[in-house]
Design a protein around this motif. Structure first.
Motif, PDB file in Angstrom:
ATOM      1  N   MET A  64      26.726  72.346   8.864  1.00 17.08           N
ATOM      2  CA  MET A  64      27.830  71.429   9.132  1.00 17.08           C
ATOM      3  C   MET A  64      27.383  69.986   8.934  1.00 17.08           C
ATOM      4  SD  MET A  64      30.302  71.106  12.469  1.00 17.08           S
ATOM      5  CE  MET A  64      31.669  69.949  12.457  1.00 17.08           C
ATOM      6  N   HIS A  65      26.198  69.669   9.443  1.00 22.99           N
ATOM      7  CA  HIS A  65      25.685  68.312   9.279  1.00 22.99           C
ATOM      8  C   HIS A  65      25.431  68.000   7.816  1.00 22.99           C
ATOM      9  CE1 HIS A  65      22.378  65.240   9.254  1.00 22.99           C
ATOM     10  NE2 HIS A  65      23.285  64.636   9.987  1.00 22.99           N
ATOM     11  N   PHE A  84      29.001  67.373   6.120  1.00 19.24           N
ATOM     12  CA  PHE A  84      29.673  66.191   6.666  1.00 19.24           C
ATOM     13  C   PHE A  84      28.889  64.927   6.347  1.00 19.24           C
ATOM     14  CE2 PHE A  84      30.889  63.339  10.256  1.00 19.24           C
ATOM     15  CZ  PHE A  84      32.241  63.278   9.997  1.00 19.24           C
ATOM     16  N   ALA A 128      27.891  66.098  13.856  1.00 22.00           N
ATOM     17  CA  ALA A 128      28.184  67.373  13.208  1.00 22.00           C
ATOM     18  C   ALA A 128      27.047  68.378  13.358  1.00 22.00           C
ATOM     19  CB  ALA A 128      28.486  67.152  11.727  1.00 22.00           C
ATOM     20  N   ALA A 163      32.776  71.445   8.757  1.00 22.84           N
ATOM     21  CA  ALA A 163      32.564  70.093   8.222  1.00 22.84           C
ATOM     22  C   ALA A 163      33.708  69.655   7.330  1.00 22.84           C
ATOM     23  CB  ALA A 163      31.255  70.047   7.444  1.00 22.84           C
TER      24      ALA A 163
END
Length: 273
Positions: free
Chosen positions: A69-70, A73, A99, A118
């Motif tokens: 997710m990081h 994003f 995130a 994300a």
């Protein structure tokens, strides 16, 4: 003596709080901006998208780390922060570390894949792109469900800065048949013969693949393409069949009302099995 609007508002606020017998907190009367003029993203704020380079964004996602997710994003927000967007400076203020919770389906719970989490988190803060934002989310989700991922072409591997040696760590690409992390990884494990603990390179490349495709979708929406009209952006025929009875407003007989476009038969085997 003349005063400008900001000075007038400051005096009004100061008089009001003094009369109330409380100390004045240093916040601006202007939405999403503090008393130094610094932008802070607030609920409902929408920032301008401009087309990005899909491969450059994918490469940044691959290099970023911090969980899927990081990776997605952070890569898109960073690229927009360095873009020609009128809101580039505002994108730079967004703390993308927030995130980080999305790895392995929300802190290891195997629920929604962080790549898709994300995508939703990003598109929710974008100004509507030719009224296509919801369609882009739907298309990204359906793509994730139905496409062999991660990308494994020599051009993509080279473009993100990976190597043929690392391709062996991926084993095989696979189709998730779901938006859920645990289904995605389980199907990859079955296809590759590898375990969850060996997913590192596979998931790095998966995030790069989704970042790449998400930028493609956003760019196409920006240039006026009707994303909602694409066959691949719609729920599967099975899901649409289920929706005919399990509707949002109307249902068939005693059928439960359901709101979802995800694949149904991945988890639900039907009424007669």
């Amino acid at each position: 003596m003349t005063i400008n609007r900001r000075q007038a508002l400051t005096r009004i606020i100061g008089i009001s709080t003094a009369a109330a017998g409380v100390s004045l907190v240093g916040t601006s009367a202007f939405a999403a901006t503090d008393d130094q003029g610094n932008f802070h993203l607030e609920l409902g704020d929408k920032l301008k998208y401009v087309p990005l380079d899909p491969m450059a964004t994918a490469k940044l996602a691959y290099e970023t780390g911090g969980g899927c997710m990081h990776q997605v994003f952070h890569s898109l927000v960073t690229m927009l922060g360095n873009s020609s967007s009128a809101d580039a400076a505002k994108f730079k203020t967004i703390p993308t570390a927030l995130a980080g919770f999305g790895f392995a389906g929300v802190v290891g719970q195997g629920t929604i894949c962080g790549n898709l989490n994300a995508a939703g988190m990003l598109i929710n803060i974008l100004d509507d792109i030719n009224k296509q934002n919801s369609a882009v989310i739907g298309a990204a989700f359906r793509y994730y469900e139905n496409t062999e991922l991660p990308f494994s072409s020599p051009e993509f591997v080279s473009g993100i800065g990976s190597t043929d040696e690392k391709t062996a760590l991926v084993g095989s690409s696979s189709t998730a048949n779901s938006i859920l992390c645990h289904s995605s990884i389980s199907n990859w494990s079955k296809a590759s013969g590898k375990t969850f603990s060996q997913k590192g390179e596979r998931c790095y490349r998966l995030s790069a693949s989704i970042a790449f495709h998400l930028v493609e979708l956003l760019n196409r929406a920006y240039h006026g393409e009707d994303i909602a009209a694409l066959p691949e952006s719609k729920p599967s025929s099975d899901a649409q069949s289920c929706q005919s009875c399990h509707g949002v407003s109307d249902t068939m007989s005693s059928a439960a009302s359901v709101k979802t476009d995800m694949e149904c038969t991945t988890c639900h085997t039907g009424h007669f099995n």
